[in-house]
Scaffold this active site. Structure first.
Site, PDB file in Angstrom:
ATOM      1  N   LYS A 156       4.760  -8.271   3.042  1.00 49.34           N
ATOM      2  CA  LYS A 156       3.349  -8.647   2.933  1.00 49.34           C
ATOM      3  C   LYS A 156       3.093 -10.125   3.233  1.00 49.34           C
ATOM      4  O   LYS A 156       1.976 -10.504   3.595  1.00 49.34           O
ATOM      5  CB  LYS A 156       2.838  -8.320   1.534  1.00 49.34           C
ATOM      6  N   SER A 178      10.797  -1.794   2.911  1.00 46.58           N
ATOM      7  CA  SER A 178       9.602  -2.646   2.908  1.00 46.58           C
ATOM      8  C   SER A 178       9.458  -3.569   1.707  1.00 46.58           C
ATOM      9  O   SER A 178       8.700  -4.531   1.761  1.00 46.58           O
ATOM     10  CB  SER A 178       8.349  -1.767   3.020  1.00 46.58           C
TER      11      SER A 178
END
Length: 415
Positions: free
Chosen positions: A52, A309
């Site tokens: 992110k 992720s």
């Protein structure tokens, strides 16, 4: 070279001001297990332990280039996006106002505060994320701030595409297959667009948690649609509605390229990666690795890149993860047992258990009649087939019982 490709590569170079490229590591354990050449793109090793930071950096950089005096950036997030925005706010020396639900775990709040320091302000508003988001957007409009979307933003999508730029360069060739986790679609849209230009022959599989299949629902509907219910266990990918911009990239995805993974099965992969590899993955971070179990035939003998992720795993969740993994593997069950209130009844029950069976929970719920008591029993074993013998023994002994392991309503209430 398209404009998107140029911008994605510029974004990838900008990342180097904050952190080196995250590793692309061949995993011998998974390669041997699945008969493929499997590589992990370790986004769990970024400074904020998720990808992110990339979208936040690119979006904030673009906003500041356009409006240099923009000094307030706003976001709504209870997790990785908040931490990415906090880190980048501190980097640029601008004010970041981060809205989080009141129910956000203290650990996540503190990590966000550490990453942002004096550059950020955290506001806890709303019991549910929709309330938090509404408050953040209202505040942003009031102060003239710049709202940083977690995924549905072209600059965020460009930033996330830098994952693919790094991976292709690190591998030195185009992979045969890439496996991507999908939540709001920012990561998958960015990587899909990038690979579509530089590696058009690479096959892409998209993986969603079974309790949050926003991409599959949008493909079936012909456009983004809000799911009526979402299981928030895979909190990094449990999104009720995929983004409009991200879906525009993914709208032509063949439906058989989208896979849904049961939340409990993801837990088995989290434990496997932790115990065997020493790799800490959050539920969303384990999605692409877990999907290999369903893709065994497709990946055999091929070079596969799985994007892990995120690794923001709160170890207070470990007992729940172990519990769910055991239940999925058939190694733990919960029974409601009607136990006679007579001397020796408990002993009769215990003699049914084998040498590898353990009682993990034993609790009287209430007396349902003068001569019987209702008991909640949790049993652990080392092989699923051991329960066959237990049920045979219970039936032979005349015990009345109900297996509530898979009854979500009852299990949630009593377990």
């Amino acid at each position: 070279m398209s404009d998107f490709l140029k911008k994605a590569r510029v974004a990838e170079q900008q990342m180097r001001a904050l952190f080196p490229a995250t590793p692309l590591q061949r995993n011998d354990h998974l390669s041997a297990k699945f008969g493929a050449d499997i590589w992990l793109k370790r986004e769990d090793l970024s400074p904020v332990r998720s990808y992110k930071i990339r979208g936040a950096l690119n979006a904030m950089s673009k906003a500041l280039a356009k409006t240099p005096d923009q000094d307030v950036f706003v976001c709504a997030s209870a997790g990785n996006h908040a931490q990415g925005v906090a880190y980048v706010s501190k980097h640029f020396g601008v004010k970041g106002v981060i809205f989080m639900p009141v129910t956000t775990p203290q650990q996540k709040i503190e990590k966000t505060r550490i990453f942002g320091g004096d550059a950020i302000e955290i506001r806890l508003i709303g019991d549910y994320f929709d309330d938090t988001l509404a408050a953040a957007q209202a505040y942003c409009a009031e102060v003239g701030g710049h709202f940083l979307s977690p995924f549905d933003d072209k600059d965020v999508i460009e930033g996330q595409a830098s994952v693919a730029a790094e991976a292709v360069a690190q591998l030195g060739r185009s992979p045969d297959i890439v496996v991507l986790p999908v939540g709001g679609g920012g990561l998958s849209a960015g990587i899909t667009r990038y690979l579509g230009e530089v590696a058009p022959k690479t096959d892409i599989f998209y993986v969603e948690p079974a309790g949050g299949t926003s991409l599959a629902a949008a493909l079936a509907h012909g456009g983004p649609i809000t799911l009526e219910q979402v299981d928030n266990f895979v909190d990094g990918a449990a999104v009720a509605r995929i983004g409009a911009l991200t879906f525009d990239v993914l709208k032509d995805t063949p439906k058989d390229k989208v896979r849904a993974i049961p939340e409990d099965r993801i837990c088995t992969t989290i434990l496997d990666m932790l115990n065997v590899e020493g790799v800490v993955l959050e539920p969303a971070g384990a999605l692409s690795v877990d999907a290999l179990k369903d893709l065994r035939d497709e990946i055999a003998g091929k070079t596969v890149v799985c994007v892990t992720s995120g690794g923001n795993f709160d170890f207070e969740r470990l007992p729940e993860v172990k519990e769910r993994a055991q239940r999925y593997a058939g190694l733990k069950k919960y029974l409601l047992l009607r136990l006679p209130q007579r001397p020796g009844a408990l002993k009769d029950f215990l003699q049914i258990l084998g040498p590898d069976d353990n009682i993990a929970r034993f609790e009287y719920l209430k007396k349902s009649a003068r001569n019987f008591g209702s008991v909640l029993i949790g049993i652990e074993t080392n092989r699923p087939e051991n329960f066959d013998a237990i049920f045979v023994g219970l039936d032979a002994g005349g015990f009345a019982y109900s297996d509530i392991t898979d009854d979500e309503t009852v299990a949630e209430f009593v377990i």
